[in-house]
Design a protein around this motif. Sequence first.
Motif, PDB file in Angstrom:
ATOM      1  N   ASN A 230      -1.066 102.715  87.977  1.00 44.94           N
ATOM      2  CA  ASN A 230      -0.959 103.920  88.784  1.00 44.94           C
ATOM      3  C   ASN A 230      -2.215 104.766  88.637  1.00 44.94           C
ATOM      4  N   GLN A 231      -2.554 105.489  89.703  1.00 49.67           N
ATOM      5  CA  GLN A 231      -3.715 106.379  89.657  1.00 49.67           C
ATOM      6  C   GLN A 231      -3.471 107.571  88.740  1.00 49.67           C
ATOM      7  N   VAL A 232      -2.223 107.986  88.669  1.00 47.36           N
ATOM      8  CA  VAL A 232      -1.779 109.089  87.809  1.00 47.36           C
ATOM      9  C   VAL A 232      -0.663 108.525  86.942  1.00 47.36           C
ATOM     10  N   LEU A 233      -0.732 108.738  85.643  1.00 47.67           N
ATOM     11  CA  LEU A 233       0.191 108.052  84.742  1.00 47.67           C
ATOM     12  C   LEU A 233       1.424 108.868  84.375  1.00 47.67           C
ATOM     13  N   THR A 234       1.529 110.080  84.895  1.00 50.33           N
ATOM     14  CA  THR A 234       2.696 110.913  84.612  1.00 50.33           C
ATOM     15  C   THR A 234       3.149 111.614  85.888  1.00 50.33           C
ATOM     16  N   VAL A 235       4.368 112.147  85.821  1.00 51.98           N
ATOM     17  CA  VAL A 235       4.925 112.885  86.948  1.00 51.98           C
ATOM     18  C   VAL A 235       6.004 113.820  86.406  1.00 51.98           C
ATOM     19  N   ALA A 236       6.314 114.861  87.163  1.00 53.01           N
ATOM     20  CA  ALA A 236       7.433 115.739  86.823  1.00 53.01           C
ATOM     21  C   ALA A 236       8.698 115.195  87.473  1.00 53.01           C
ATOM     22  N   ALA A 237       9.776 115.147  86.733  1.00 54.57           N
ATOM     23  CA  ALA A 237      11.037 114.638  87.277  1.00 54.57           C
ATOM     24  C   ALA A 237      11.399 115.393  88.554  1.00 54.57           C
ATOM     25  N   GLY A 238      11.680 114.623  89.601  1.00 57.05           N
ATOM     26  CA  GLY A 238      12.096 115.217  90.861  1.00 57.05           C
ATOM     27  C   GLY A 238      10.976 115.726  91.734  1.00 57.05           C
ATOM     28  N   HIS A 239       9.725 115.560  91.290  1.00 59.50           N
ATOM     29  CA  HIS A 239       8.600 116.118  92.053  1.00 59.50           C
ATOM     30  C   HIS A 239       7.463 115.096  92.137  1.00 59.50           C
ATOM     31  N   ALA A 240       7.530 114.222  93.120  1.00 57.12           N
ATOM     32  CA  ALA A 240       6.487 113.210  93.289  1.00 57.12           C
ATOM     33  C   ALA A 240       5.125 113.863  93.455  1.00 57.12           C
TER      34      ALA A 240
END
Length: 257
Positions: free
Chosen positions: A157-167
Amino acid sequence: MDEMQQALFDAPPPPKLPVYVPEEFPFFHGAQSMSETGFIASDWVSTLSTVDKNLRELAIELAARSTQGEVILPEPKVMFRALTLPLAKVKVLIIGQDPYPTPGHANGLAFAANKNVRPLPRSLNNIYTELHTDLGITPAPHPDLSAWQDQGVLLLNQVLTVAAGHAAAHQKIGWSPVLEAILTAINDRATPPVSILWGNHAQKHSALLSNTPQIRTAHPSPLSASRGFFGSKPFSETNRLLSLQGQEPINWSLPLS
């Protein structure tokens, strides 16, 4: 005590959400420590050491967001799972956008999810549909792509983290230098891997992968799959390009159980 009060009294407490401190993110301690503790393969150390400062800043930022109540996905121990595949063994690069924002789905590999996730993520379902059209392979009932990684497919992935519920919530928090360092290392290999660039987000990195054979099509998401992904035959084309390099093709079939 009336029935409503009794119901409130009997209700189980809400689940406790994880709250992280910077040291709980393996990359806070730098690339060498990540290798020594098994979070990345050892031949990625020289690449990631150049962005140790960025990694530390990312850990601090993610911890701050966690303290403020943001649920960070995936869990820290698998954020760099893609780089447990040694750089020297990468035969194919598939670039995703960011992890799935649904808790329990993201597992550190682009487009993949934990094996028990149902229904399948929609983009992955379209990938399986094209795989069947291209090579006649029966779609797996699960979203576990580790068998591809085991053969040298880097699911990054280009970004390795995300906020739950917020792509896409973490696209601007500082992952870009890390991604650029990884792609540059891949591009500088004596035998660069085949790059599969699905969609505009992946294709904007094509210049960093100028030495790699590239397959560029529409993204497999439901919004764009019918505009150039379906019918593109990326799997057979990847194997053709590998054969031209004198490399063994990928067995794209996945365990059905």
